[in-house]
Design an enzyme around this catalytic site. Structure first.
Site, mmCIF file in Angstrom:
data_model
loop_
_atom_site.group_PDB
_atom_site.id
_atom_site.type_symbol
_atom_site.label_atom_id
_atom_site.label_comp_id
_atom_site.label_asym_id
_atom_site.label_seq_id
_atom_site.Cartn_x
_atom_site.Cartn_y
_atom_site.Cartn_z
ATOM 1 C CG HIS A 267 -1.810 1.161 1.359
ATOM 2 N ND1 HIS A 267 -3.118 1.149 0.937
ATOM 3 C CD2 HIS A 267 -1.596 2.420 1.829
ATOM 4 C CE1 HIS A 267 -3.663 2.339 1.154
ATOM 5 N NE2 HIS A 267 -2.759 3.133 1.692
ATOM 6 C CD GLU A 268 1.557 3.571 3.701
ATOM 7 O OE1 GLU A 268 1.746 4.651 3.091
ATOM 8 O OE2 GLU A 268 0.525 3.328 4.357
ATOM 9 C CG HIS A 271 0.245 6.193 -0.629
ATOM 10 N ND1 HIS A 271 -0.762 6.965 -1.164
ATOM 11 C CD2 HIS A 271 -0.319 5.523 0.418
ATOM 12 C CE1 HIS A 271 -1.889 6.763 -0.470
ATOM 13 N NE2 HIS A 271 -1.641 5.889 0.488
ATOM 14 C CD GLU A 298 -5.800 5.299 0.590
ATOM 15 O OE1 GLU A 298 -4.795 6.024 0.743
ATOM 16 O OE2 GLU A 298 -6.019 4.310 1.296
HETATM 17 ZN ZN ZN Z 1 -3.062 5.229 1.929
#
Ligand code: ZN
Length: 504
Positions: A267-268, A271, A298
């Protein structure tokens, strides 16, 4: 001074503001990773000083004058040009930063600091009543803030606009309502499904050092550049892009569960790939060198986490390697069983622990409640009760305490109203973008099975990252996918995926 000279001065001015921001960001990163405990008070002083400096620099009358002079040129004739985009966004930020009276800003800072302290205690004691007076104060100040910004239609628009520029509450609510009904139906099917994943597979001992090695391997494979980034450990994972060539992510390891660090890291990293893909060498310090919105940010993290990381094809490639690394835990496990286990869906109370399907219901609930408060349709004192009622209706499990209910998130005590919807917007945009990427690149998922993630990353770079803040989120979605924001791609992909796993 000509308009062109004013524009060049603005760029220089904005670059200095961005350098202050990047220093604050780096100090903030250090505070959460390596700073010794006793440094916290001095760190607050450092950050406070930089915040003041930043505000002064950005809201100075000089900046306003330069902006007005630059705007007198015909840059706006070409609204998509770098200059016009930067001027448009500087104007927006400058107006936002100068609209609030100083006394209101100070009051909000003071009251939210107090409210957060009270909230921590109230959550510990499961005592909503003790938090209520502070929450009422924060909600009142938030309304004042929205009114000072000004709004059309409804007050919530002004709050949402801070995080998702240009988004309209009514349009978001329409999409969310369809999504909510579909998700409740999907959960019902999952509940009655003939097959259930065996979650024991991912809930056993996984050596932390091996998790780190595996996580870094995955990051590298999807395109995270370790010569321009780092991966460290924090309690609450985050991603921070400081500027050119420096984007850092963090994760946390659970020695008894594989999912947390693995998908948290992906997830990170998602980003980070966005931050790394924005052309900062050319545009650092200007809006063209920044992300569109929290929702679009997101969408990038969710896509790598869910559409890629929780796909069968991804694990066709990575599972044999995972078996080699986590020999004790996984050597006797079949790929299909592992794939089902990492995709287990189960209603639970805590938002941040929720799975791909139930997560959005947690968000929709919060969005409905905060919108209703801003419309004066729900009194703050009735919030806990409203929460319980709707939670059971949407997720099918009763809430018997407020610690796991209305008191679980820090957002409202911190005055972050209008922030929650961006999480679900991210999921919706992720699904819509990914569906278009699949249509554009027919062998996309088949490539994952061979460790090819480059095609997706290139597609994201060319269609999304490269534009910086050129388009608003809704406009970007329209341009990239040819359609307005729609709940359908997410609904379709969840139904297809979970239908196959659960056998309905
Ligand atoms: Zn996030």
């Amino acid at each position: 001074m000509t308009a062109h000279e004013a524009y060049e001065s603005l760029k220089q001015h904005a670059r200095e503001v961005a350098i202050i921001d990047s220093c604050s960001g780096l100090l903030g990163w250090d505070e959460r990773t390596y700073m010794p405990r006793r440094g916290s008070q001095f760190r607050a002083e450092q950050l406070g000083y930089l915040a003041g400096l930043r505000h002064e620099k950005f809201t100075s009358p000089q900046f306003g004058e330069l902006l007005a002079t630059a705007e007198s040129d015909g840059f706006q004739d070409q609204p998509e040009s770098v200059e016009a985009v930067n001027l448009r966004e500087w104007r927006r930020e400058y107006d936002l930063a100068t609209k609030l009276p100083k006394s209101l800003v100070e009051e909000i800072t003071r009251e939210t600091t107090i409210a957060q302290g009270v909230w921590v205690e109230a959550r510990k004691k499961d005592d909503f009543q003790s938090f209520l007076p502070n929450l009422e104060t924060v909600i009142g100040l938030t309304k004042q803030m929205a009114d000072a910004y000004g709004w059309e239609g409804e007050r919530y628009n002004a709050l949402l606009d801070q995080y998702e520029p240009g988004a309209k509450t009514e349009e978001v609510a329409e999409v969310f309502t369809v999504l909510r009904k579909e998700l409740v139906t999907l959960l019902g099917k999952i509940k009655d499904a003939p097959r259930k994943p065996n979650t024991k597979i991912v809930e056993q001992a996984f050596d932390v050092e091996k998790q780190r090695v595996f996580g870094e391997m995955v990051c590298r494979a999807i395109g995270f550049d370790f010569s321009a980034g780092r991966l460290d450990i924090t309690t609450h994972p985050f991603c921070s892009g400081f500027g050119i060539g420096d984007t850092r992510i963090t994760t946390r390891y659970n020695p008894n569960r594989l999912n947390d660090a693995l998908f948290g890291t992906m997830h990170e990293a998602g980003h980070a790939l966005y931050e790394m893909g924005i052309k900062k060498e050319d545009h650092f310090g200007t809006p063209m060198g920044e992300s569109v919105s929290l929702g679009i940010h997101e969408s990038q993290s969710r896509m790598w986490e869910n559409q890629v990381g929780r796909s069968k094809e991804f694990w066709t490639y990575f599972f044999p390697m995972a078996q080699g690394i986590f020999r004790d835990a996984l050597s006797d496990v079949a790929l299909d069983d592992f794939y089902a286990a990492i995709n287990d869906v189960r209603p639970s109370y805590i938002r941040v622990e929720a799975d791909e399907a139930t997560y959005n219901l947690h968000i929709l609930l919060r969005f409905e409640l905060e919108r209703a408060m801003m419309r004066d349709e729900i009194a703050t004192k009735d919030l806990a009760g409203e929460w319980r009622k709707r939670f059971e209706e949407y997720l099918g499990i009763p809430v018997d305490n407020d610690r796991q209910g209305v008191l679980q998130d820090v957002h409202w005590s911190a005055g972050l109203i209008g922030y929650f919807p961006t999480y679900s917007l991210g999921n919706l945009y992720a699904a819509q973008f990914f569906a278009k990427a699949e249509a554009d690149l027919p062998n996309l998922k088949a490539g994952f099975a061979h460790g090819n993630f480059e095609h997706l990353l290139t597609w994201l770079r060319e269609n999304i990252h490269v534009h910086g803040r050129r388009y608003r989120a809704t406009e970007l979605a329209q341009r990239v996918t040819g359609k307005e924001l729609s709940p359908q791609p997410l609904i379709d992909s969840l139904n297809t995926k979970f239908g196959a796993i659960y056998g309905f």
